[in-house]
Design a protein around this motif. Structure first.
Motif, short mmCIF file in Angstrom:
data_model
loop_
_atom_site.label_atom_id
_atom_site.label_comp_id
_atom_site.label_asym_id
_atom_site.label_seq_id
_atom_site.Cartn_x
_atom_site.Cartn_y
_atom_site.Cartn_z
N LEU A 1 24.49 -3.21 40.87
CA LEU A 1 23.74 -3.41 39.56
C LEU A 1 23.64 -5.00 39.45
N HIS A 2 24.79 -5.80 39.88
CA HIS A 2 25.04 -7.02 39.24
C HIS A 2 26.04 -7.57 40.32
N ARG A 3 25.76 -8.66 40.92
CA ARG A 3 26.86 -9.30 41.77
C ARG A 3 28.00 -10.02 41.01
N ALA A 4 29.16 -9.86 41.51
CA ALA A 4 30.05 -10.56 40.87
C ALA A 4 29.98 -11.90 40.60
N GLY B 1 32.17 -13.73 38.42
CA GLY B 1 33.43 -14.39 37.83
C GLY B 1 33.63 -13.83 36.35
N TYR B 2 32.60 -13.08 35.80
CA TYR B 2 32.64 -12.49 34.38
C TYR B 2 32.32 -11.01 34.52
N ASP B 3 33.03 -10.47 33.43
CA ASP B 3 32.77 -8.91 32.97
C ASP B 3 31.92 -9.13 32.00
N TYR B 4 31.16 -7.84 31.69
CA TYR B 4 30.07 -8.11 30.60
C TYR B 4 30.22 -6.82 29.71
N GLY B 5 29.84 -7.10 28.49
CA GLY B 5 29.76 -6.03 27.42
C GLY B 5 30.83 -5.49 26.72
N PHE B 6 31.99 -6.17 27.12
CA PHE B 6 33.14 -5.70 26.32
C PHE B 6 33.33 -6.04 25.16
N SER B 7 34.11 -5.30 24.01
CA SER B 7 34.26 -5.74 22.75
C SER B 7 35.26 -6.84 22.65
N PRO B 8 34.77 -8.08 22.37
CA PRO B 8 35.63 -9.17 22.46
C PRO B 8 36.85 -9.16 21.64
N SER B 9 36.97 -8.17 20.70
CA SER B 9 38.32 -8.08 19.91
C SER B 9 39.48 -7.33 20.78
N LEU B 10 38.91 -6.89 21.75
CA LEU B 10 40.15 -6.66 22.85
C LEU B 10 40.92 -7.62 23.20
N VAL C 1 16.26 -0.34 32.69
CA VAL C 1 16.09 -1.17 31.67
C VAL C 1 16.50 -0.34 30.37
N GLU C 2 16.02 0.87 29.89
CA GLU C 2 16.06 1.38 29.10
C GLU C 2 17.59 1.37 28.69
N VAL C 3 18.42 1.44 29.57
CA VAL C 3 19.92 1.56 29.23
C VAL C 3 20.35 0.34 28.78
N THR C 4 19.76 -0.69 29.27
CA THR C 4 20.29 -2.10 28.84
C THR C 4 20.07 -2.58 27.75
N ILE C 5 18.80 -2.24 27.16
CA ILE C 5 18.09 -2.91 26.10
C ILE C 5 17.71 -2.20 25.01
N THR C 6 17.70 -0.68 25.18
CA THR C 6 17.19 0.28 23.98
C THR C 6 18.31 0.91 23.28
N ARG C 7 18.32 1.09 21.96
CA ARG C 7 19.32 1.83 21.42
C ARG C 7 18.94 3.26 21.18
N ALA C 8 19.74 4.02 20.92
CA ALA C 8 19.47 5.65 20.79
C ALA C 8 18.77 5.79 19.60
N ILE C 9 18.07 6.82 19.59
CA ILE C 9 17.01 7.35 18.47
C ILE C 9 18.26 7.55 17.39
N ARG D 1 17.95 -10.39 36.43
CA ARG D 1 19.38 -10.51 36.15
C ARG D 1 19.75 -9.61 35.02
N ARG D 2 20.74 -8.93 35.18
CA ARG D 2 21.20 -7.99 34.14
C ARG D 2 21.96 -8.58 32.87
N TYR D 3 22.98 -9.56 33.43
CA TYR D 3 23.71 -10.25 32.29
C TYR D 3 23.34 -11.80 32.53
N PRO D 4 23.15 -12.70 31.64
CA PRO D 4 22.18 -11.97 30.37
C PRO D 4 21.05 -11.44 30.90
N PHE D 5 20.45 -10.42 30.23
CA PHE D 5 19.31 -9.70 30.80
C PHE D 5 17.98 -10.65 30.76
N THR D 6 17.60 -10.91 31.97
CA THR D 6 16.41 -11.90 32.51
C THR D 6 15.51 -10.93 33.40
#
Ligand SMILES: [Zn+2]
Length: 470
Positions: free
Chosen positions: A430-433, A435-444, A11-19, A60-65
Motif C-alpha cells: 500500500l505504501h513504501r516505508a 521512516g514514518y507510521d501513519y494514522g496513529f492517535s498522537p496521544s499514545l 480510496v473510500e477507506v482512506t478518505i470517506t467516513r462511515a454513514i 501516495r497514501r500518506y499524505p493522501f495525494t
C-alpha cells in the motif's frame, strides 16, 4: 459501513467516513498534475469523483495525494502557509490558505528511543574497555563537535520537521512558514504596564505578561502558596513606594495576601526570597530552546519567509478562536498571521510517527552477549522491506481475513504483520516505508502498542485533543 476489504474501495477507506458519523472536517487531498507539479488541493469528495471518473490516480497514501492524467487540472495552486508548533515529543503541523485550515497533522518524534539506543551502544563500548583484552588507546577526548551541534535525539526532531516541510512542499504550493520560536516575547513584556495595558500596547502584551507570570510562579500565590484560587498580579515593591511595572517587579498573590501586604515590600512582608526570585528571568527548557532555534535556522534556509510566534500569542489566539488544546490546534494558532476567524470543528489531523529507517546491526545476541542469530545482509525480500504498509488477504487458516499494517519482513517469506505470520504471496503493497507510521492517535505514548491500524478509515480527533502537551 463500507467494504474496507475491497481493493476497489481503497480510496473510500482512506478518505470517506462511515454513514451516521458526526460531520467532521477531513484533511484536503493534495493534487499533482501529470508532471508531478502541485495543483490546487481539493476536498476528499472531489478527489473521489475524479478517481472514479478515471481523471486521476492515487499517487501516495500518506499524505493522501492524487495525480491527474494529462489535460486534467483542479486549478492553479493555492498559496499556503505551513504553521509549525515544535514540541519535544509531538510537533503540530497545520496548512492554512489564509482563513481556512486545509490540512493538519501531529508528528511524534522518537528522541527518547534514539537516546536509549545510543546509551545502549555506549554501554557496550564502555564494557569492552574493561575486558581483559589487548591494549586499546583511549578514544573519548579526541573529537571536536562542529558549531551548532545538537545531541542526536534533538537533531532528529529538527530533521523530522524538515522532512515534512520538504514533503509538503512537493505536494502543495507553500509560500510562507510560521514557527513558534519562544514561549514569551520578552521585548513585548519589558515595560508592560499592568493597569491600562489594553490602551497602551493592546491585549496581547497583557496576555504575555499574565502567562509569563503564571509560568514563572507556578500558578500559585507567591506568599502563602495557595493554588486554584483567584490570583492577582502583584507588585513586589509597591507602586506607591516607587516600584516599577516591569515584569521583574511583578509576582502573583491571592487576594488576602495582596490585601495584607498593602504598601510593604516583599522583604518587609517577610518574603525576601520572593524579591530574589523575581530578579531571575524564567529559563525555558534549554533543550526545547536549542531545538527550536536550530529548526528556525533550517526553515530560513528553505528561502521561504519565516514568521516567528511566541507561546503566549499561540495561547492567546487559541483562546480567542475557541480551538481545543492540541498540537495541531496550537500549530494553526502560531504567529501574527492567524486569521480573525478559523473554523476547525471536527478536524481530522493525520497522525505521523517517526520510526527511523531500521538499524545496521546484523547480529543479534542472547542476554549474555553471545551471538545467536543473524540478519540477512540485504533489507529487501520479495520486493518488500520492514516498514512497508501492506494489506494481506489470507484466504484460509489460522489468520484468515484481511490485515493492514506495517510489515516486518523475513528472508524465508513468512512476514510478520501485527504479530501474525503471513506468507508473502498474500501480501500487497500500500505504501513504501518512508521512516514514518501513519494514522496513529498522537496521544499514545512512544513504545505503546497502537490501537488503530494505519489505514483506519475514521480516525476521530476527539481522543486526540485530550493529549497532554509535551
Ligand atoms: Zn496568598
Amino acid at each position: 459501513m463500507l467494504d474496507i476489504t475491497s481493493h476497489a474501495n481503497l480510496v473510500e477507506v482512506t478518505i470517506t467516513r462511515a454513514i451516521g458519523e458526526e460531520i467532521t472536517m477531513s484533511n484536503a487531498v493534495f493534487v499533482l498534475d501529470h508532471a508531478q507539479r502541485p495543483l490546487r488541493p481539493v476536498h476528499p469528495a472531489v478527489a473521489r469523483r475524479m478517481l472514479n471518473a478515471k481523471q486521476a490516480a492515487v499517487f501516495r497514501r500518506y499524505p493522501f495525494t492524487i495525480i491527474c492524467h494529462a489535460g486534467v487540472s483542479t486549478g492553479a495552486p493555492l498559496p499556503l502557509r505551513l504553521k509549525i508548533d515544535p514540541g519535544s515529543k509531538t510537533t503540530g503541523l497545520a496548512l492554512l490558505d489564509g482563513f481556512r485550515l486545509l490540512w493538519a497533522a501531529e508528528l511524534q518524534h522518537r528522541g527518547q528511543r534514539l537516546k536509549a539506543a545510543l546509551d545502549a551502544r555506549r554501554a557496550v563500548r564502555r564494557s569492552r574497555r574493561q575486558r581483559n583484552t589487548r591494549y586499546r588507546q583511549p578514544r573519548f577526548a579526541n573529537r571536536t563537535r562542529p558549531a551548532g551541534w545538537l545531541p542526536p535525539s534533538l537533531w532528529s526532531r529538527v530533521c523530522n520537521v524538515m522532512t515534512w516541510v520538504e514533503r509538503l512542499t512537493r505536494y502543495c504550493h507553500i509560500t510562507a512558514l510560521s514557527q513558534e520560536l519562544v514561549r514569551f516575547d520578552m521585548q513585548l513584556m519589558q515595560d508592560a504596564v499592568v493597569s491600562g495595558i489594553a490602551y497602551q500596547q493592546g491585549e496581547l502584551a497583557g496576555y504575555e505578561v499574565r502567562e509569563y507570570l503564571l509560568e514563572k510562579w507556578h500558578r500559585t500565590c507567591a506568599y502563602c502558596g495557595a493554588k486554584n484560587v483567584p490570583i492577582q498580579v502583584e507588585h513586589i515593591i509597591p507602586t506607591a513606594r516607587g516600584g516599577s511595572d516591569r515584569v521583574s517587579n511583578l509576582t502573583l498573590a491571592c487576594a488576602p495576601c495582596n490585601q495584607k501586604k498593602g504598601a510593604q515590600t516583599a522583604a518587609e512582608f517577610g518574603f525576601p526570597q520572593v524579591q530574589a526570585q523575581a530578579k531571575r528571568p524564567l529559563k525555558d527548557a534549554a533543550a526545547v530552546n536549542a531545538t527550536r532555534w536550530a529548526l528556525y535556522a533550517q526553515l530560513c534556509a528553505t528561502g521561504l519567509p519565516v514568521e516567528c510566534g511566541t507561546g503566549g500569542r499561540t495561547k492567546y489566539n487559541r483562546t480567542r478562536l475557541g480551538i481545543p488544546k492540541s498540537h495541531w490546534g496550537d500549530a494553526a494558532c502560531v504567529g501574527a498571521s492567524t486569521p480573525e476567524a478559523l473554523d476547525v470543528a471536527g478536524a481530522q489531523p493525520l497522525g505521523l510517527r517517526a520510526r527511523g529507517h531500521g538499524g545496521r546491526q546484523r547480529c543479534r545476541t542472547d542476554a549474555h552477549g553471545f551471538p545467536t542469530r543473524h540478519l540477512a545482509r540485504k533489507k529487501r525480500h520479495f520486493g518488500f522491506q520492514t516498514g512497508d504498509i501492506v494489506r494481506a488477504t489470507v484466504p484460509r487458516g489460522k489468520y484468515a481475513g484481511t490485515h493492514v499494517g506495517r510489515v516486518t519482513v523475513r528472508a524465508r517469506g513468512s512476514f510478520n504483520l501485527s504479530s501474525k505470520d503471513i506468507h508473502v504471496k498474500h501480501v500487497r503493497l500500500l505504501h513504501r516505508a518512508d521512516g514514518y507510521d501513519y494514522g496513529f492517535s498522537p496521544s499514545l505514548e512512544l513504545g505503546e502498542k497502537p490501537s488503530l491500524s494505519p489505514i483506519q478509515p475514521n480516525v476521530r480527533c476527539s481522543g486526540w485533543s485530550t493529549s497532554r502537551r509535551n
